[in-house]
Design a protein around this motif. Structure first.
Motif, short mmCIF file in Angstrom:
data_model
loop_
_atom_site.label_atom_id
_atom_site.label_comp_id
_atom_site.label_asym_id
_atom_site.label_seq_id
_atom_site.Cartn_x
_atom_site.Cartn_y
_atom_site.Cartn_z
N VAL A 25 0.83 -1.21 0.00
CA VAL A 25 0.00 0.00 0.00
C VAL A 25 0.87 1.26 0.00
CG1 VAL A 25 -1.69 1.32 1.34
CG2 VAL A 25 -2.00 -1.13 0.99
N GLN A 26 2.03 1.19 0.67
CA GLN A 26 2.90 2.37 0.69
C GLN A 26 3.36 2.76 -0.70
OE1 GLN A 26 6.17 2.13 3.49
NE2 GLN A 26 4.89 0.90 4.82
N PHE A 27 3.58 1.78 -1.56
CA PHE A 27 4.09 2.08 -2.89
C PHE A 27 3.00 2.11 -3.96
CE2 PHE A 27 8.03 1.29 -0.80
CZ PHE A 27 8.94 2.08 -1.48
N SER A 28 1.79 1.72 -3.58
CA SER A 28 0.71 1.65 -4.56
C SER A 28 0.11 3.03 -4.80
CB SER A 28 -0.37 0.70 -4.06
OG SER A 28 -1.54 0.86 -4.82
N SER A 29 -0.03 3.39 -6.08
CA SER A 29 -0.73 4.63 -6.38
C SER A 29 -2.17 4.29 -6.78
CB SER A 29 -0.02 5.37 -7.52
OG SER A 29 0.04 4.52 -8.66
N ASN A 30 -2.51 3.01 -6.69
CA ASN A 30 -3.85 2.60 -7.13
C ASN A 30 -4.44 1.57 -6.19
OD1 ASN A 30 -6.13 2.32 -8.65
ND2 ASN A 30 -5.03 2.21 -10.59
N MET A 79 9.17 1.99 -9.17
CA MET A 79 9.59 2.86 -8.07
C MET A 79 10.07 2.01 -6.88
SD MET A 79 9.84 6.05 -7.32
CE MET A 79 8.72 6.81 -8.48
N PHE A 80 9.33 0.96 -6.55
CA PHE A 80 9.72 0.09 -5.44
C PHE A 80 11.09 -0.54 -5.69
CE2 PHE A 80 9.83 -4.33 -3.80
CZ PHE A 80 9.83 -4.05 -2.44
N MET A 130 17.81 -1.46 -6.99
CA MET A 130 18.13 -2.02 -8.31
C MET A 130 18.40 -0.90 -9.30
SD MET A 130 15.38 -5.16 -8.47
CE MET A 130 15.71 -5.59 -10.18
N GLU A 131 19.35 -1.14 -10.20
CA GLU A 131 19.71 -0.12 -11.18
C GLU A 131 19.27 -0.56 -12.57
OE1 GLU A 131 23.88 0.48 -10.74
OE2 GLU A 131 23.70 1.41 -8.77
N GLY A 132 18.95 0.43 -13.41
CA GLY A 132 18.61 0.14 -14.79
C GLY A 132 17.31 -0.64 -14.96
N VAL A 133 16.35 -0.45 -14.03
CA VAL A 133 15.07 -1.15 -14.13
C VAL A 133 14.22 -0.49 -15.21
CG1 VAL A 133 13.09 -2.04 -12.86
CG2 VAL A 133 15.22 -1.58 -11.66
N ALA A 189 19.40 6.52 5.58
CA ALA A 189 19.57 5.44 4.60
C ALA A 189 18.76 5.68 3.33
CB ALA A 189 19.16 4.11 5.23
N ALA A 190 18.05 6.81 3.23
CA ALA A 190 17.28 7.11 2.02
C ALA A 190 18.23 7.55 0.90
CB ALA A 190 16.28 8.22 2.31
N ASN A 191 17.77 7.44 -0.35
CA ASN A 191 18.61 7.94 -1.44
C ASN A 191 18.04 9.25 -1.99
OD1 ASN A 191 16.52 7.23 -3.25
ND2 ASN A 191 17.40 5.20 -3.58
N MET A 192 18.78 9.86 -2.91
CA MET A 192 18.41 11.19 -3.39
C MET A 192 17.07 11.19 -4.13
SD MET A 192 19.10 14.30 -3.32
CE MET A 192 20.52 13.99 -2.31
N LYS A 193 16.81 10.12 -4.84
CA LYS A 193 15.55 10.05 -5.59
C LYS A 193 14.36 10.11 -4.64
CE LYS A 193 13.63 7.74 -9.58
NZ LYS A 193 13.85 6.75 -10.64
N GLN A 194 14.47 9.40 -3.49
CA GLN A 194 13.40 9.45 -2.49
C GLN A 194 13.17 10.87 -1.98
OE1 GLN A 194 15.26 6.09 -0.30
NE2 GLN A 194 13.18 5.61 0.30
N CYS A 195 14.27 11.60 -1.77
CA CYS A 195 14.15 12.98 -1.25
C CYS A 195 13.36 13.86 -2.22
CB CYS A 195 15.54 13.59 -1.04
SG CYS A 195 16.51 12.73 0.20
#
Length: 1002
Positions: free
Chosen positions: A232-237, A248-249, A256-259, A836-842
């Motif tokens: 639910v945290q990652f669901s937009s629907n 996104m997850f 993971m890189e290059g998804v 421990a978050a990454n820049m994309k999350q910010c």
């Protein structure tokens, strides 16, 4: 998006497994503690209005219209202590992180800080609020009222297939088997009990069940709340993940890189059970659970499942998987020699096997581990088996350690047997006298080396005398089988050796060890020594640096103490930390030590060879195996481990307790250099059945990550006789970040079907932000005076002057790195994220605040610039202004680092290379300066320290620049995907951004 998932058993066994259940709990209301800015807490009753538009609390001094928050004004819901009020020192120890949450609301971004009685209450409120913020006042079943969910439709279709008679009902026994097939590992008794409960509650007893009851039973039994909350945290629907949600997850949470979206659709088609979900690209709870449990989402990094290390280094630069007494299935004293032990060891990737040759009754040599063994194995049969299985698990060289206890005539037969059976596989080429190091495993692929004694060049006879090794004689003496007297004066024993056997020895010539100085001056690279566990342990404690230095050029083999007549094992880490390559293990004895050995050798495709840390291989480097803190030039890391839950845990094998209930707890252990060894345990999960919830965070500091091993042990707190439930051991370098399942194993290392631990892994630098090495995660800011690494005086003026030129560049390198790290952590804290978050999350978090507001202030990222500024149009609230200021500081410190790194790096390398120019002349300079004894030793240590520090700090600066460039790429990427970026066509390619500095040669 948030990353903390918290769940523990709900009060009164109430199971929250849907959004509707969360909102139902909020409509009923519950008591929460409201935290004020003065750090005082007040108990209040919080409830969601019936129209689901506001959250109210009472009692309150405000009038009822003010003691509320409108859902439409909520910007964000944070889990944990993520606001200045909850982080304040006065509160930090009063309640656990997982029991706190905050609601950020209003145009001024105010925070309502709350503490719940348990983590699961937090999860219910957080999930319910996030749902309402996203979907307004629609009921949880909307849109399309009355339309069954993806999951319900799929379960109903499964029921229809099982309803062979098309009567709308199926036998309970068939329903039980159906659920068991859909959820392997679940006990039949658990499913039967659930059907009885539901039949009783609905007053529909009988031997058959209808579709609605089957669906209800399945949802209650097969929904794991901790995974549902994560979805639910990652669901937009609502209650499934779309392709963009899954992407996104995987990127943000799993590292993971290059998804690509194509990759996400592959995952959906592979794991989503419903046809409709696969067609639409939706991953619902069952498919998401299956994916998280799959090998594609393993905690073990798949790159390490194949050979992934440089195999072209000299043989002495690798740890080599080694067996002692491999043919025994039981203990040394009462053991029975059995040929299957060799097959088992070779199948596990063992690359060094010990063979003790004795005179056989038929005139042919036999293999015993001691003459008292109940039976013997003909040497010919063992060699045939080795020929057959030597390279089934690994193509890299196999070393046969021959300990000769047989007469010369039988030695000749043994040599003939080896030549005839092994043929071309046998490595017989003489050592290259011009070389300084052994050949590499790559050069020796498919070859078998013989380790043993060799006749001196002066001996021209068909046999001669050589000094014997101690290994094996102590046990023979204990058993009364010794037929040779030790020489007077306590010297080395002499034994007869045939020329035929001697000629088979090439690169692994066994020689007696005298002392480190003699070895440094006279030992040749193809000569190797064996040490008893006791002798090697003494060297490891008294002179670890000399043992490390010795092992850079020469192979050393450590064999167990002969006092271990029960075939117990020594701790291999005690000797790996000193660089000892071959630590001989009793493969037939399970337990902690074999777990460490087996886990360790998995990391390079289980090929039996693991490259030692660079700090142990470089010709000039400072390394103390008994260091109590971080090492010069090696970035210390923090392992943040959250143990969330366990699945299908078996009862301890030897437990005498009646009943099936276990009360498990988890111990997480780090094994490595002494500074890293640590153990933490979770609380005990009481009366939890087979699927306990632990929900506990543990933290470890790792100073030498390349030598660290993580071991999970699950134990029973309510045991009789046996407490061991399961274990899993994994090298630190093989851990994958994110939400992972740990595949549990038995004491003997065998997989336990469907038994797992669900954990979250994050790896960060010990100080400040920046990536954990290879991990892409940032660390915690230290409140401390900045520490600068410095060089040490050698006492030799010319050398000290060279190293003194590095003082300023060393300070500059530290400042550049730590300024960026501190700015990163400040920015993350203001975004309400963990270090421990990454820049994309910010960036995504900031964009979420802006999108959840009718009167959103205009904030944009100008992606046309390489260092994109975050710009605000018009007035903005105080919190957002602080975020923009922190962002600007981070961008400026990153820019300074990126633009200055090459010059500082160049100065460090120049000083390091100037120092290395003295290395060849060091011995002459020592003599000229008159350095002896302790002064000489200190000068050599200081020289090695300085070279290690300069190379290490240059490496750290190189990594910091690459990470700063990666952060810029993440900012561009996130800015485009979330809609706050403008002029996005200028988004740089990661490959163009991450132009690496040149690597430093060893």
């Amino acid at each position: 998006k948030k990353k903390t998932v918290s769940f523990s058993s709900m009060p009164n066994d109430r199971k929250i497994n849907s959004t509707a259940a969360c909102i139902s709990l909020m409509l009923e209301g519950c008591e929460l503690k409201k935290v004020r800015s003065n750090s005082r807490m007040y108990s209040r009753f919080f409830v969601l209005d019936a129209d689901m538009r506001s959250v109210r609390w009472e009692p309150s001094k405000k009038d009822s219209e003010k003691a509320k928050i409108e859902i439409k004004s909520v910007k964000e819901v944070r889990v944990g202590k993520k606001t200045p009020v909850l982080r304040s020192n006065g509160l930090s120890d009063q309640f656990p992180d997982e029991c706190a949450f905050s609601i950020i609301y209003g145009d001024n971004y105010e925070s309502l800080d709350l503490v719940a009685s348990s983590a699961d209450v937090v999860s219910a409120w957080v999930m319910g609020l996030r749902y309402l913020v996203s979907y307004g006042k629609h009921s949880p079943e909307a849109p399309g009222t009355g339309h069954p969910s993806l999951r319900t439709s799929w379960i109903s279709s499964v029921f229809d297939l099982a309803d062979l008679e098309k009567s709308g009902r199926i036998p309970v026994s068939r329903a039980v088997q159906l659920i068991k097939a859909l959820n392997p590992g679940m006990k039949t008794s658990t499913i039967e009990l659930k059907f009885k409960e539901l039949q009783k509650a609905s007053e529909r007893p009988g031997t058959e069940v209808a579709c609605d009851l089957f669906v209800e039973a399945y949802c209650e039994l097969c929904t794991r709340p901790e995974i549902f909350f994560l979805l639910v945290q990652f669901s937009s629907n609502k209650e499934y993940l779309g392709v963009k949600d899954l992407l996104m997850f995987l990127e943000v949470e799993q590292g993971m890189e290059g998804v690509t979206e194509e990759k996400c659709l592959e995952i959906v088609s592979k794991y989503e059970p419903s046809k409709e979900g696969r067609e639409k690209g939706y991953l619902a709870i069952d498919g998401f659970t299956r994916y998280l449990l799959s090998a594609d989402c393993s905690i073990f990094d798949p790159q390490h499942r194949k050979v992934c290390q440089d195999m072209a280094q000299p043989l002495s630069h690798y740890y080599i998987s080694s067996a002692h007494s491999a043919c025994l299935l039981e203990d040394n004293f009462w053991g029975r020699s059995d040929i299957s032990g060799y097959i088992s060891a070779l199948g596990l990737g063992c690359r060094s096997i010990e063979l003790v040759l004795w005179d056989g009754p038929e005139g042919e040599p036999v293999v015993y581990t001691s003459p008292s063994a109940a039976s013997c194995v003909p040497f010919r049969a063992v060699v045939g088996l080795i020929d057959q299985h030597a390279f089934t698990a690994s193509a890299y060289p196999l070393i046969l350690c021959l300990v000769v206890r047989c007469s010369a005539p039988q030695q000749r037969l043994a040599a003939q047997c080896l030549r005839k059976t092994l043929g071309e596989k046998l490595y017989l080429e003489p050592p290259n006298p011009v070389a300084s190091y052994l050949p590499s495993p790559e050069e020796l692929k498919g070859r078998i080396l013989i380790k043993g004694k060799k006749l001196p060049p002066t001996c021209e006879d068909s046999e001669g005398e050589v000094s014997d090794e101690e290994e094996g004689w102590e046990l023979a003496r204990r058993l009364g089988q010794e037929d040779r007297e030790a020489p007077e004066g306590g010297g080395l024993r002499r034994v007869r050796l045939s020329r035929e056997l001697s000629e088979l020895v090439s690169l692994c010539q066994a020689v007696p060890f005298q002392d480190f100085e003699s070895s440094r001056r006279g030992q040749r690279y193809w000569e190797m020594c064996s040490f008893s566990e006791v002798e090697a342990g003494r060297f490891a404690n008294e002179c670890p640096a000399e043992l490390v230095s010795y092992n850079k050029r020469f192979l050393s083999r450590i064999y167990p103490s002969p006092m271990r007549i029960d075939a117990s094992n020594m701790n291999p880490q005690d000797f790996w930390k000193c660089g000892c390559q071959m630590v001989a293990m009793n493969y037939q004895t399970p337990g902690l030590m074999m777990d460490l050995n087996a886990g360790w050798f998995r990391q390079n495709g289980a090929c039996g060879y693991v490259l030692r840390p660079a700090i142990m291989r470089e010709e000039v480097s400072y390394f103390s195996a008994n260091a109590k803190d971080s090492l010069p030039g090696v970035p210390a890391q923090l392992l943040h481990l959250k143990v969330i839950s366990g699945q299908n845990l078996p009862k301890p094998k030897g437990s005498g307790a009646k009943g099936e209930v276990v009360e498990p707890y988890v111990c997480a252990e780090i094994h490595g250099i002494p500074a890293d060894c640590a153990e933490h345990r979770t609380k005990t999960a009481l009366q939890s059945g087979d699927n306990p919830i632990f929900d506990e965070s543990l933290e470890f500091q790792i100073n030498l990550p390349e030598l660290a091993v993580l071991r999970f042990v699950v134990l029973d707190d309510d045991y009789i006789g046996d407490e061991f439930i399961a274990q899993y051991t994994i090298p630190f370098e093989c851990l994958q970040p994110g939400y992972r399942h740990v595949p549990l194993q038995s004491l003997a290392g065998e997989p336990l079907p469907h038994a797992t631990l669900f954990v979250h892994v994050a790896i960060t630098d010990r100080r400040g932000g920046g990536k954990g090495h290879r991990r892409g995660l940032a660390g915690r800011r230290g409140r401390r005076v900045r520490e600068y690494t410095s060089t040490k005086a050698t006492g030799i003026k010319a050398i000290d002057e060279v190293f003194r030129t590095a003082t300023q560049p060393l300070r500059e390198a530290t400042d550049l790195r730590e300024n960026v790290q501190n700015a990163l952590v400040s920015f993350k804290e203001l975004c309400g994220l963990t270090p421990a978050a990454n820049m994309k999350q910010c960036i995504l978090t900031v964009s979420t605040w802006l999108l959840h507001s009718d009167s959103a202030p205009s904030v944009t990222l100008n992606l046309a610039e390489q260092y994109p500024p975050m710009e605000a149009q018009g007035p903005i609230p105080d919190l957002l202004r602080k975020v923009l200021t922190a962002y600007e500081t981070m961008i400026q410190t990153s820019r300074t680092l990126i633009e200055s790194a090459d010059a500082v790096y160049g100065k460090l390398i120049q000083a390091q290379q100037a120092g290395m120019d003295f290395h060849k002349e060091l011995h002459r300079i020592e003599t000229k300066e008159g350095l002896r004894g302790r002064k000489l030793q200190k000068a050599l240590e200081s020289f090695a320290w300085n070279i290690t520090v300069l190379k290490g700090q240059a490496d750290l600066l190189k990594h910091a620049k690459a990470e700063a460039l990666d952060n810029l790429w993440q900012i561009h990427n996130a800015g485009q995907s979330c809609g706050i970026g403008r002029n996005g066509s200028a988004s740089p390619e990661p490959s163009r951004l991450q132009a690496p500095l040149e690597p430093i040669p060893e």
